[in-house]
Enzyme design. Structure first.
Site, PDB file in Angstrom:
ATOM      1  N   GLU A 117       1.039  -1.344  -0.082  1.00 14.04           N
ATOM      2  CA  GLU A 117      -0.300   0.002  -0.412  1.00 14.04           C
ATOM      3  C   GLU A 117       0.890   1.613   0.188  1.00 14.04           C
ATOM      4  OE1 GLU A 117      -3.339  -0.041   0.009  1.00 14.04           O
ATOM      5  OE2 GLU A 117      -3.906  -2.517   0.690  1.00 14.04           O
ATOM      6  N   CYS A 172      -2.880   8.625   3.880  1.00 15.16           N
ATOM      7  CA  CYS A 172      -2.369   8.018   2.711  1.00 15.16           C
ATOM      8  C   CYS A 172      -3.864   8.179   1.243  1.00 15.16           C
ATOM      9  CB  CYS A 172      -2.285   6.318   2.129  1.00 15.16           C
ATOM     10  SG  CYS A 172      -3.674   6.012   3.586  1.00 15.16           S
TER      11      CYS A 172
HETATM   12  P1  NAP Z   1       8.657   4.538   4.998  1.00 13.85           P
HETATM   13  O1  NAP Z   1       9.658   5.820   5.132  1.00 13.85           O
HETATM   14  O2  NAP Z   1       8.390   4.306   3.168  1.00 13.85           O
HETATM   15  O3  NAP Z   1       7.909   3.315   5.721  1.00 13.85           O
HETATM   16  C1  NAP Z   1       6.640   3.098   6.036  1.00 13.85           C
HETATM   17  C2  NAP Z   1       7.976   1.366   6.678  1.00 13.85           C
HETATM   18  O4  NAP Z   1       8.807   0.970   6.135  1.00 13.85           O
HETATM   19  C3  NAP Z   1       8.503   2.178   8.059  1.00 13.85           C
HETATM   20  O5  NAP Z   1       7.940   0.596   8.934  1.00 13.85           O
HETATM   21  C4  NAP Z   1       9.915   2.114   7.799  1.00 13.85           C
HETATM   22  O6  NAP Z   1      10.446   1.527   9.040  1.00 13.85           O
HETATM   23  C5  NAP Z   1       9.892   0.713   7.008  1.00 13.85           C
HETATM   24  N1  NAP Z   1      11.259   0.753   6.503  1.00 13.85           N
HETATM   25  C6  NAP Z   1      11.706   1.286   5.901  1.00 13.85           C
HETATM   26  N2  NAP Z   1      13.389   0.724   5.176  1.00 13.85           N
HETATM   27  C7  NAP Z   1      12.956  -0.340   5.709  1.00 13.85           C
HETATM   28  C8  NAP Z   1      13.716  -1.451   4.953  1.00 13.85           C
HETATM   29  N3  NAP Z   1      14.881  -1.105   4.126  1.00 13.85           N
HETATM   30  N4  NAP Z   1      13.703  -2.439   5.456  1.00 13.85           N
HETATM   31  C9  NAP Z   1      12.800  -2.958   6.204  1.00 13.85           C
HETATM   32  N5  NAP Z   1      11.422  -2.324   6.696  1.00 13.85           N
HETATM   33  C10 NAP Z   1      11.551  -0.717   6.288  1.00 13.85           C
HETATM   34  O7  NAP Z   1       7.005   5.210   5.032  1.00 13.85           O
HETATM   35  P2  NAP Z   1       6.288   6.393   6.174  1.00 13.85           P
HETATM   36  O8  NAP Z   1       7.001   7.828   6.025  1.00 13.85           O
HETATM   37  O9  NAP Z   1       6.757   5.805   7.422  1.00 13.85           O
HETATM   38  O10 NAP Z   1       5.142   6.314   5.567  1.00 13.85           O
HETATM   39  C11 NAP Z   1       4.627   7.248   4.909  1.00 13.85           C
HETATM   40  C12 NAP Z   1       4.743   7.006   3.357  1.00 13.85           C
HETATM   41  O11 NAP Z   1       3.490   6.231   3.694  1.00 13.85           O
HETATM   42  C13 NAP Z   1       3.561   8.504   2.482  1.00 13.85           C
HETATM   43  O12 NAP Z   1       3.609   8.040   1.104  1.00 13.85           O
HETATM   44  C14 NAP Z   1       2.097   7.418   2.716  1.00 13.85           C
HETATM   45  O13 NAP Z   1       1.466   8.219   0.884  1.00 13.85           O
HETATM   46  C15 NAP Z   1       2.263   5.864   2.418  1.00 13.85           C
HETATM   47  N6  NAP Z   1       1.030   5.627   3.097  1.00 13.85           N
HETATM   48  C16 NAP Z   1      -0.225   4.405   2.157  1.00 13.85           C
HETATM   49  C17 NAP Z   1      -1.235   3.869   3.266  1.00 13.85           C
HETATM   50  C18 NAP Z   1      -1.345   2.639   2.336  1.00 13.85           C
HETATM   51  O14 NAP Z   1      -2.092   2.516   3.065  1.00 13.85           O
HETATM   52  N7  NAP Z   1      -1.864   3.225   1.359  1.00 13.85           N
HETATM   53  C19 NAP Z   1      -1.412   4.588   4.376  1.00 13.85           C
HETATM   54  C20 NAP Z   1      -0.026   5.021   4.819  1.00 13.85           C
HETATM   55  C21 NAP Z   1       0.725   5.310   4.554  1.00 13.85           C
HETATM   56  P3  NAP Z   1      11.422   3.264   9.435  1.00 13.85           P
HETATM   57  O15 NAP Z   1      10.261   3.936   9.840  1.00 13.85           O
HETATM   58  O16 NAP Z   1      12.124   2.505  11.286  1.00 13.85           O
HETATM   59  O17 NAP Z   1      12.287   3.686   9.429  1.00 13.85           O
END
Ligand code: NAP
Length: 686
Positions: free
Chosen positions: A263, A302
């Protein structure tokens, strides 16, 4: 009793049955409004392979030993427990920058999702361990060989990697279908707001409601976890597209064909219909929705509206109305009752949003005032991650690229003009697939045309107009019963959508064999399987404890007379010509003369199969799949075969549902009607 954190304590992971403190110094997590340290996070030293093994060996078997209804009751208990403790979550949630209303979406929205699955699981699934999917497929003329599809829980673990913006809902909306399906889960919350997830997991673990091993938590990095997931495991990811693509291409995930659901971010749009003029109800609704989506969770949803499409001659009026409302939104500390919008979750997030605004500004002009000069009603602008809502105007969206691609994950939105509906639809599709679009129109043709064009590119489309103004759940709210997800850029994943989401964690297998074998395997009688009739004991005399699948009754015969048909017609008022007028009935392509009413056949069938005395059968609550398969003419004789098809004892009642297969045949053994009779039957005889 777990307590709210007020000082920077180290977050713990919950792994292999114990709380685990990372061996490193940890990263400091700051309060979004004050910059004060809330907690530190670190998972150094976690044995990820052991976590997977613990879930597979301990949690999985315990969950799979239960039925769908038993697991649904776990969700209900868990939901009620968390709801009773919700104030602890609200207290900590302000550190994420969330106002009470924002926290409500995250905390109570998440808990309601648990409760919704707790209820749906018992209403819509059988009380079994396996689920039959679809109908039986006959594969031989003599019915000695057939097939059915069974859904069974995967024997692995669901690893849920979540985004920072919904530390509670993000966990619970995935956990509900996972546990209902019978899989254990490992939750990895985003670091920024993991303290709130950790607190909720503490409450869950300490409640003792879930079987040990069914829930583990990683606070910190996932280390080499994904290098150890296997073919029965599932990984779900919510977050940015960049991280998602990186994880999805993990060699181990590809090699094992591990299920991976993503997602990601999305450039959701709302469209003001061509029929909507300034001052109309739909215009006001659209304005209100844009403002709400920009400011709720400080735009960190999101599903938030990122692009607004309006007929070219109404863009100015729309922007003016939106700006006027945005300027009235009080910004400040999230625990200040007067505040409607808090900060974004961190200074880093604020910086990212500002950079993305700069990118958008290469194609659009800012309509609102400087985003950094935030007039706060409370709090200190220098300490927190405060931003002003930013509305942009892109005059030539057909020539632009960034406004359709850059997701500024904060209170940011771009307005753009369109010429005609076709133009609007093609602009929306430039987002390359989104979670949701909304259309504000009071014209059914505008709605039909736009929805038809937008649906293939979206997981959800909302139509807003005056009639649903008070009841609409809004553009940005994913609901447990509706699909959440979107194609293309949105990640291609699908979550929620009621029982559909449970099936993502089940393996569908086609099972072939004799009807008796299939019946035994599926725990459900299927056509062609053996039946047991007992002339001395009607199955209606048996309680749930005694009743078995295949118990049956073959009734006496009853002849349908012309008098019966006429009596029924006048008694009920159903004097349709096919029952009353021989010549008209004959002229009908389906009949050779007057025919009995279908409902007369069903009524006579009940008269034939019912055992009337007081007993364990408590009520008839309906029929399913009723089909009239051949006409019944006067003097035809009917006979009924009633077979116990499915038994579903209710977990917390002293009765359960019994589904009976009912076949009505005429004197030539031709089936004239076929349906399932649904009854409630007591568990024991009184
Ligand atoms: P993110 O930076 O991509 O991180 C998402 C998750 O991935 C976090 O738990 C992060 O952990 C983890 N992660 C990052 N690098 C990783 C790796 N190499 N290995 C394993 N896990 C890893 O996104 P975010 O900043 O938290 O969220 C914002 C984004 O999420 C926005 O773009 C939003 O649109 C999207 N979003 C989408 C939905 C949907 O349902 N489509 C819902 C909510 C949000 P860490 O924080 O520890 O790095």
């Amino acid at each position: 009793m777990p307590t709210s954190r007020t000082t920077a304590t180290a977050l713990n992971s919950y792994a292999y049955g114990q709380w685990y403190a990372g061996k490193g110094d940890g990263i400091i997590l700051q309060d979004a409004s004050t910059g004060q340290a809330v907690a530190t996070i670190d998972a150094t030293g976690l044995d990820y392979q052991a976590m997977l093994g613990y879930a597979r060996d301990k949690g999985g078997p315990a969950l799979r030993a239960m039925t769908f209804h038993q697991r649904a009751l776990l969700l209900k208990s868990l939901g009620l427990h968390l709801m009773a403790n919700k104030e602890a979550f609200y207290a900590l949630s302000t550190a994420t920058g969330a106002t009470r209303t924002d926290s409500w979406i995250d905390i109570e929205g998440g808990i309601s999702t648990l409760l919704s699955y707790g209820s749906k699981g018992r209403r819509e699934l059988p009380n079994t361990q396996l689920l039959m999917d679809g109908d039986v497929e006959p594969l031989s003329k003599d019915n000695s060989f057939a097939a059915l599809h069974l859904l069974s829980p995967m024997e692995g673990v669901a690893v849920h990697i979540n985004a920072y913006n919904f530390p509670c809902w993000g966990m619970l909306e995935k956990l509900a279908p996972t546990l209902l399906a019978g899989l254990p889960a490992i939750i990895k919350p985003a670091s920024q707001t993991a303290y709130l997830t950790e607190l909720m997991v503490r409450h869950i673990i300490e409640s003792g409601i879930l079987p040990e091993g069914s829930l583990q938590l990683i606070c910190g990095s996932t280390g080499d976890l994904l290098d150890h997931v296997g073919p029965q495991d599932t990984v779900t990811f919510t977050g940015s597209a960049a991280t998602g693509h990186h994880l999805k291409s993990n060699r181990n995930i590809i090699a094992n064909a591990t299920r991976f659901t993503m997602e990601a971010d999305s450039l959701n749009a709302t469209i003001l219909g061509t029929d909507v003029n300034a001052g109309s109800e739909e215009f006001e609704l659209c304005v209100r929705e844009i403002v709400r989506e920009m400011t709720s969770k400080t735009g960190q949803k999101c599903t938030a509206i990122r692009r607004v499409l309006a007929p070219a001659d109404r863009v100015e009026e729309l922007m003016q109305a939106v700006v006027q409302k945005l300027e009235a939104v009080p910004i400040g500390l999230p625990n200040d009752e007067n505040v409607k919008m808090g900060p974004v979750a961190s200074l880093a997030q604020r910086q990212e949003v500002l950079e993305n605004i700069e990118a958008l500004k290469t194609e659009a002009r800012v309509v609102t005032a400087n985003p950094e000069a935030v007039p706060l009603v409370s709090g200190n602008a220098a300490d927190g991650a405060f931003l002003k809502p930013v509305l942009l105007h892109c005059e030539k969206p057909q020539e632009a690229t960034k406004v359709h691609a850059v997701e500024a994950f904060g209170p940011v939105c771009t307005v753009m003009p369109y010429e005609h509906l076709d133009d609007a639809a093609s602009l929306v599709r430039r987002g390359e697939g989104s979670l949701v679009a909304s259309v504000f129109t009071n014209d059914t043709e505008v709605a039909r045309e736009l929805v038809t064009r937008l649906a293939p590119w979206h997981g959800r489309v909302l139509i807003g107009n005056r009639r649903s103004a008070k009841t609409s759940t809004g553009h940005g709210s994913p609901l447990p019963m509706l699909t959440h997800g979107g194609p293309g850029r949105a990640g291609g994943g699908e979550e929620l959508g009621g029982i559909r989401a449970v099936k993502h964690y089940l393996q569908r297998t086609a099972i072939q064999g004799t009807p008796d074998m299939l019946s035994a395997v599926a725990g459900r009688w299927i056509s062609g399987a053996s039946t047991k009739t007992d002339a001395k004991r009607h199955p209606f005399r048996k309680s749930l404890a005694e009743l078995e699948i295949g118990d049956a009754v073959l009734t006496e015969r009853r002849t349908v007379t012309l008098d019966d048909i006429e009596h029924f017609a006048h008694f009920t008022g159903d004097t349709f010509y096919a029952h009353m007028d021989e010549a008209a009935a004959k002229a009908n392509p389906f009949f050779e003369g007057r025919v009995a009413h279908g409902y007369l056949i069903v009524s006579f069938a009940a008269g034939l199969f019912v055992d009337p005395d007081v007993g364990p059968v408590l009520a008839n609550y309906g029929v399913d799949n009723l089909r009239f398969m051949a006409p019944v003419n006067p003097d035809d004789s009917l006979q009924v075969m009633l077979v116990c098809k499915e038994i579903n004892p209710r977990e917390n009642e002293d009765y359960g549902e019994v589904r009976w297969d009912c076949t009505v045949r005429n004197q030539d053994e031709q089936i004239v009607a076929h349906y399932d009779v649904l009854t409630l039957v007591a568990k024991t005889l009184h």
